[in-house]
Design an enzyme around this catalytic site. Structure first.
Site, PDB file in Angstrom:
ATOM      1  N   TYR A  51      10.012 -11.149  -1.865  1.00  0.00           N
ATOM      2  CA  TYR A  51       8.833 -11.935  -2.284  1.00  0.00           C
ATOM      3  C   TYR A  51       9.191 -13.417  -2.428  1.00  0.00           C
ATOM      4  CZ  TYR A  51       6.886  -7.366  -3.749  1.00  0.00           C
ATOM      5  OH  TYR A  51       6.446  -6.058  -3.803  1.00  0.00           O
ATOM      6  N   HIS A 109      13.900  -1.165  -1.691  1.00  0.00           N
ATOM      7  CA  HIS A 109      12.500  -1.488  -1.405  1.00  0.00           C
ATOM      8  C   HIS A 109      11.836  -0.495  -0.436  1.00  0.00           C
ATOM      9  CE1 HIS A 109       9.629  -5.191  -1.300  1.00  0.00           C
ATOM     10  NE2 HIS A 109       8.941  -4.077  -1.152  1.00  0.00           N
TER      11      HIS A 109
HETATM   12  N1  NDP Z   1       7.121  -1.503  -3.211  1.00  0.00           N
HETATM   13  C1  NDP Z   1       6.333  -1.929  -2.240  1.00  0.00           C
HETATM   14  O1  NDP Z   1       6.567  -1.670  -1.045  1.00  0.00           O
HETATM   15  C2  NDP Z   1       5.140  -2.747  -2.581  1.00  0.00           C
HETATM   16  C3  NDP Z   1       5.004  -3.239  -3.871  1.00  0.00           C
HETATM   17  N2  NDP Z   1       3.889  -3.992  -4.219  1.00  0.00           N
HETATM   18  C4  NDP Z   1       3.782  -4.432  -5.623  1.00  0.00           C
HETATM   19  O2  NDP Z   1       2.537  -3.968  -6.147  1.00  0.00           O
HETATM   20  C5  NDP Z   1       1.837  -5.075  -6.712  1.00  0.00           C
HETATM   21  C6  NDP Z   1       0.337  -4.868  -6.699  1.00  0.00           C
HETATM   22  O3  NDP Z   1      -0.159  -4.701  -5.402  1.00  0.00           O
HETATM   23  P1  NDP Z   1      -0.974  -5.830  -4.586  1.00  0.00           P
HETATM   24  O4  NDP Z   1      -0.695  -5.592  -3.158  1.00  0.00           O
HETATM   25  O5  NDP Z   1      -0.686  -7.143  -5.176  1.00  0.00           O
HETATM   26  O6  NDP Z   1      -2.492  -5.416  -4.782  1.00  0.00           O
HETATM   27  P2  NDP Z   1      -3.443  -4.919  -5.988  1.00  0.00           P
HETATM   28  O7  NDP Z   1      -3.934  -3.569  -5.605  1.00  0.00           O
HETATM   29  O8  NDP Z   1      -2.782  -5.102  -7.281  1.00  0.00           O
HETATM   30  O9  NDP Z   1      -4.672  -5.899  -5.833  1.00  0.00           O
HETATM   31  C7  NDP Z   1      -4.594  -7.282  -6.117  1.00  0.00           C
HETATM   32  C8  NDP Z   1      -5.979  -7.865  -5.881  1.00  0.00           C
HETATM   33  O10 NDP Z   1      -6.907  -7.249  -6.780  1.00  0.00           O
HETATM   34  C9  NDP Z   1      -7.643  -8.249  -7.459  1.00  0.00           C
HETATM   35  N3  NDP Z   1      -7.907  -7.736  -8.813  1.00  0.00           N
HETATM   36  C10 NDP Z   1      -7.002  -7.522  -9.788  1.00  0.00           C
HETATM   37  N4  NDP Z   1      -7.607  -6.993 -10.869  1.00  0.00           N
HETATM   38  C11 NDP Z   1      -8.924  -6.895 -10.573  1.00  0.00           C
HETATM   39  C12 NDP Z   1     -10.050  -6.440 -11.290  1.00  0.00           C
HETATM   40  N5  NDP Z   1      -9.968  -5.950 -12.521  1.00  0.00           N
HETATM   41  N6  NDP Z   1     -11.265  -6.493 -10.664  1.00  0.00           N
HETATM   42  C13 NDP Z   1     -11.376  -6.974  -9.398  1.00  0.00           C
HETATM   43  N7  NDP Z   1     -10.339  -7.416  -8.667  1.00  0.00           N
HETATM   44  C14 NDP Z   1      -9.112  -7.357  -9.251  1.00  0.00           C
HETATM   45  C15 NDP Z   1      -6.770  -9.473  -7.465  1.00  0.00           C
HETATM   46  O11 NDP Z   1      -7.597 -10.595  -7.570  1.00  0.00           O
HETATM   47  P3  NDP Z   1      -7.150 -11.969  -8.324  1.00  0.00           P
HETATM   48  O12 NDP Z   1      -5.763 -12.252  -7.884  1.00  0.00           O
HETATM   49  O13 NDP Z   1      -8.156 -12.942  -7.842  1.00  0.00           O
HETATM   50  O14 NDP Z   1      -7.242 -11.752  -9.804  1.00  0.00           O
HETATM   51  C16 NDP Z   1      -6.076  -9.356  -6.106  1.00  0.00           C
HETATM   52  O15 NDP Z   1      -6.913  -9.857  -5.093  1.00  0.00           O
HETATM   53  C17 NDP Z   1       2.326  -6.246  -5.866  1.00  0.00           C
HETATM   54  O16 NDP Z   1       1.949  -7.484  -6.406  1.00  0.00           O
HETATM   55  C18 NDP Z   1       3.798  -5.947  -5.778  1.00  0.00           C
HETATM   56  O17 NDP Z   1       4.423  -6.347  -6.980  1.00  0.00           O
HETATM   57  C19 NDP Z   1       2.907  -4.222  -3.298  1.00  0.00           C
HETATM   58  C20 NDP Z   1       3.016  -3.784  -1.999  1.00  0.00           C
HETATM   59  C21 NDP Z   1       4.137  -3.006  -1.529  1.00  0.00           C
HETATM   60  O1  LIG Z   2       4.723  -6.206  -1.121  1.00  0.00           O
HETATM   61  C1  LIG Z   2       5.652  -5.446  -0.830  1.00  0.00           C
HETATM   62  O2  LIG Z   2       6.448  -5.009  -1.659  1.00  0.00           O
HETATM   63  C2  LIG Z   2       5.837  -5.066   0.555  1.00  0.00           C
HETATM   64  O3  LIG Z   2       6.659  -4.235   0.889  1.00  0.00           O
HETATM   65  C3  LIG Z   2       4.962  -5.784   1.501  1.00  0.00           C
HETATM   66  O4  LIG Z   2       5.629  -6.073   2.666  1.00  0.00           O
HETATM   67  C4  LIG Z   2       3.766  -5.018   1.811  1.00  0.00           C
HETATM   68  O5  LIG Z   2       4.237  -3.827   2.331  1.00  0.00           O
HETATM   69  C5  LIG Z   2       2.901  -5.753   2.745  1.00  0.00           C
HETATM   70  O6  LIG Z   2       1.968  -6.316   2.290  1.00  0.00           O
HETATM   71  C6  LIG Z   2       3.196  -5.795   4.181  1.00  0.00           C
HETATM   72  O7  LIG Z   2       2.125  -6.403   4.845  1.00  0.00           O
END
Ligand code: NDP
Ligand SMILES: O=C(O)C(=O)[C@@H](O)[C@H](O)C(=O)CO
Length: 279
Positions: A51, A109
């Site tokens: 990230y 990861h």
């Molecule tokens: N291990 C892995 O491979 C992965 C890990 N992750 C982790 O998971 C975390 C969360 O997933 P992420 O992909 O960010 O997506 P989320 O599912 O957490 O969604 C984030 C979005 O939802 C919106 N949102 C948040 N709360 C609300 C609410 N109460 N009502 C309406 N909209 C809302 C946010 O808007 P706003 O920002 O405008 O508030 C943002 O646009 C990541 O940030 C990361 O830390 C993610 C992907 C892969």
């Molecule tokens: O957000 C994470 O942790 C990821 O692994 C990302 O790469 C996620 O999988 C993604 O958004 C790829 O487009």
């Protein structure tokens, strides 16, 4: 402020049942968003080497007035550094970037199964734990067969498995396996990035019935199933609303109606961990 329950692994890790995701939270604005999340009550912060924001997370910790030991800071090892020595060097680099002495949790990861290095990476995480660089170790996007291999080969089980979970992608088989082994299942993208799932009529109806928002209903479905969601939100109102989802309960029938939205191919971006690889 809502009371956040805790969940525990049988490796002795106890975490608050909701964390804060930080994907794409970078730079000065990222520091502000994470500092605000801590002020709003989040104690578990999820980061990753990939990230490019471990420095931002470290800065937010220092800006918050909380003692370090009241926070749970988590990061992740990228696929390109899974070989043993490379993994150890990367963990040290993660700590350097965050300006921290230790991480509370560090995850592999992605398994990247074709690369065949995740067992080596796990051995490096075990060494890092022995060196005190990491308090607890875990995995992300791991299928049960990969975790079986880690346990069979090292005798050490992960504290956490972080996987994609939202109503289109319940991952019941993985969650059941984790529960049987005392592994905490963290839900990534627990809101489905506020995409199509927010338009689901079933969830919208349940939001009306419970006088909660769609986002709160989805998160409550996850926490009542025993999962640990890590939603990300730039908006302070969203940050607060998400923690306030602990203040109401869904009925068993409402939970089952949301669970029924699961689809075999429910991943948002087709990231099936048995084939998808990320470096
Ligand atoms: N291990 C892995 O491979 C992965 C890990 N992750 C982790 O998971 C975390 C969360 O997933 P992420 O992909 O960010 O997506 P989320 O599912 O957490 O969604 C984030 C979005 O939802 C919106 N949102 C948040 N709360 C609300 C609410 N109460 N009502 C309406 N909209 C809302 C946010 O808007 P706003 O920002 O405008 O508030 C943002 O646009 C990541 O940030 C990361 O830390 C993610 C992907 C892969
Ligand atoms: O957000 C994470 O942790 C990821 O692994 C990302 O790469 C996620 O999988 C993604 O958004 C790829 O487009």
């Amino acid at each position: 402020m809502s009371t956040i329950p805790t969940v525990s692994s049988n490796t002795g890790l106890t975490l608050p049942q909701m964390g804060f995701g930080t994907y794409k939270q970078r730079g000065g604005l990222g520091v502000q968003v994470i500092t605000q999340a801590i002020a709003n009550g989040y104690r578990l912060i999820d980061s990753a080497f990939n990230y490019d924001n471990e420095g931002v997370v470290g800065a937010a910790i220092r800006q918050s007035s909380l003692p370090r030991e009241q926070l749970f800071i988590s990061s992740k090892l990228p696929g390109r550094y899974q070989e043993y020595h490379s993994a150890l060097a990367t963990i040290r680099e993660s700590l350097y970037r965050a300006q921290l002495d230790y991480f509370d949790l560090y995850l592999i990861h992605w398994p990247n199964p074709r690369q065949k290095h995740y067992l080596e990476a796990w051995q490096a995480l075990i060494t890092a734990q022995e060196l005190g660089l990491i308090k607890q170790i875990g995995v992300s996007n791991f299928l049960p067969e990969y975790i079986d291999k880690l346990i069979d080969q090292t005798g050490v089980q992960p504290a956490v498995n972080q996987v994609e979970i939202h109503p289109y992608c319940s991952q019941a088989a993985i969650h059941n396996y984790d529960q049987e082994h005392g592994i905490i299942t963290q839900a990534w993208s627990p809101l489905g990035r506020a995409g199509k799932v927010f338009q689901e009529p079933v969830i919208q109806r349940i939001a009306q019935e419970t006088q909660a928002s769609v986002g709160q209903v989805i998160l409550r479905w996850e926490t009542q199933l025993g999962l640990l969601p890590i939603p990300c939100a730039k908006s302070t109102a969203h940050q607060q609303a998400n923690l306030a989802s602990f203040d109401f309960d869904l009925t068993t029938q409402q939970i089952d109606q949301i669970t029924a939205l699961d689809r075999a191919d429910g991943w948002m971006n087709n990231q099936d961990p048995s084939v998808y690889e990320e470096f």
